[in-house]
Design an enzyme around this catalytic site. Sequence first.
Site, short mmCIF file in Angstrom:
data_model
loop_
_atom_site.label_atom_id
_atom_site.label_comp_id
_atom_site.label_asym_id
_atom_site.label_seq_id
_atom_site.Cartn_x
_atom_site.Cartn_y
_atom_site.Cartn_z
N LYS A 159 35.45 32.44 41.15
CA LYS A 159 34.29 33.18 41.75
C LYS A 159 33.96 32.27 43.13
O LYS A 159 33.18 33.12 43.73
CB LYS A 159 33.20 33.28 40.76
CG LYS A 159 33.37 34.29 39.59
CD LYS A 159 33.24 35.56 40.00
CE LYS A 159 33.27 36.67 38.77
NZ LYS A 159 33.09 37.87 39.32
N SER A 216 41.82 32.72 34.94
CA SER A 216 40.68 32.90 36.03
C SER A 216 39.63 31.85 35.66
O SER A 216 38.59 31.97 36.65
CB SER A 216 40.22 34.48 35.71
OG SER A 216 39.79 34.64 34.50
#
Length: 422
Positions: free
Chosen positions: A59, A315
């Site tokens: 992110k 992720s």
Amino acid sequence: MEETKTTYRPTLKAIEAAAEKLKDIASVTPLIKNARYSKQFGANIYFKREDLQEVRSYKIRGAYNKISSLNGSQIENGIVCASAGNHAQGVAISCKLLKIKGTIFMPSPTPGQKIEQVKMFGEDYIDVVLVGDTFDDAYHAAKQQSEDMNKTFVHPFNDQKVIEGQATVGLEIIDQAETHPIDYVFVPVGGGGLAAGLSSVFKLLSPQTKIISVEPKGAAAMLTSIRANKNTTLKTIDSFVDGAAVKRVGDLNFAICKETLHRVVEVDEGKICQTILDLYNKDAIVAEPAGVLSLSALEQFKDEIKGKNVVCVISGSNNDITRTAEIKERALLYANLKHYFIIKFPQRAGALRDFVVDILGPTDDITHFEYTKKANRENDVAVVGLELKSPDDLEPLITKMKLHNFYGDYLNDKPDLFQFLV
């Protein structure tokens, strides 16, 4: 004159510019072949380790690329965002690095560990505001402040600069896999920022690669939208996979993904939990639920990927240790090894001993027991949770319960009651 409608597509130039901005900010995470998964599927399975970023997820790429693009007046007014986790951390560290004031709205039930992480990364450059019970409450509060105080709202996925930042994951994979071209990339999808960015890169530079997006069964917003051929808002979702549980994907992201993804698949939350446990126990990798979505889908493609070069994006690793019991419980339920019953006990001494000795098998384990003695009844009842060694043990167990008049009811298939136990 009819208005010409243009559709946004990230350009290679914009993605390369994002990569340049992110030098020395986001790590170039390793692409590592995993021996266990490669052997299991008869393929070359590579992990793209975005869980190894400083903020433990990809992110930071989108957040920094967005915030670093602001002009002078936008910087002066500051930024605002809403997040329950990874996006908040990416925004917080970006604010500190760029010396921009930010306000981060988070739902009130957000675990203290996550709040402290956000404060640690942002230091004096961010304020954390806890509001409401859900992400939607935090989102609406953040949007309201953005409008009232003219602050730039940094969206977690529905933003061009965010998409271009996340797309740098795809650039890295192609660069790192130069000697072994990639046949498949499995990528998690929540709001769609990573999926849209990464798939755009491969469409431009490696169009033969099949991009498979994976989302949780309880929040399959992208799959629902692609099937309907329009971006669709889900009425309800299972928020367990908090990093990928959204009611609606980004409009920008949907427009890209419906053209660039080979397939979108969903995986059961129980399967996700088992993958988390296996990854920790067998590979010493700590991953969050959204972080293992890509791995959880491989079983669905086991025949298709044999002998192929496959990349799975891991992720994120912001997993709250307090969720371990729930993760184990969901994994056991998915494997058909954990079962809840209402058991009838005759009002006589030794009834419980008889149940344990005569009904339970030698490897059956009682993991939950809730008993209340009733007056003036032939049978008392208890809610009992049992963990079995094999799914095949269930039917013989129920048969013995009925034969000896212990069986009251089976609760696993009664969701209204079951939710109070799990």
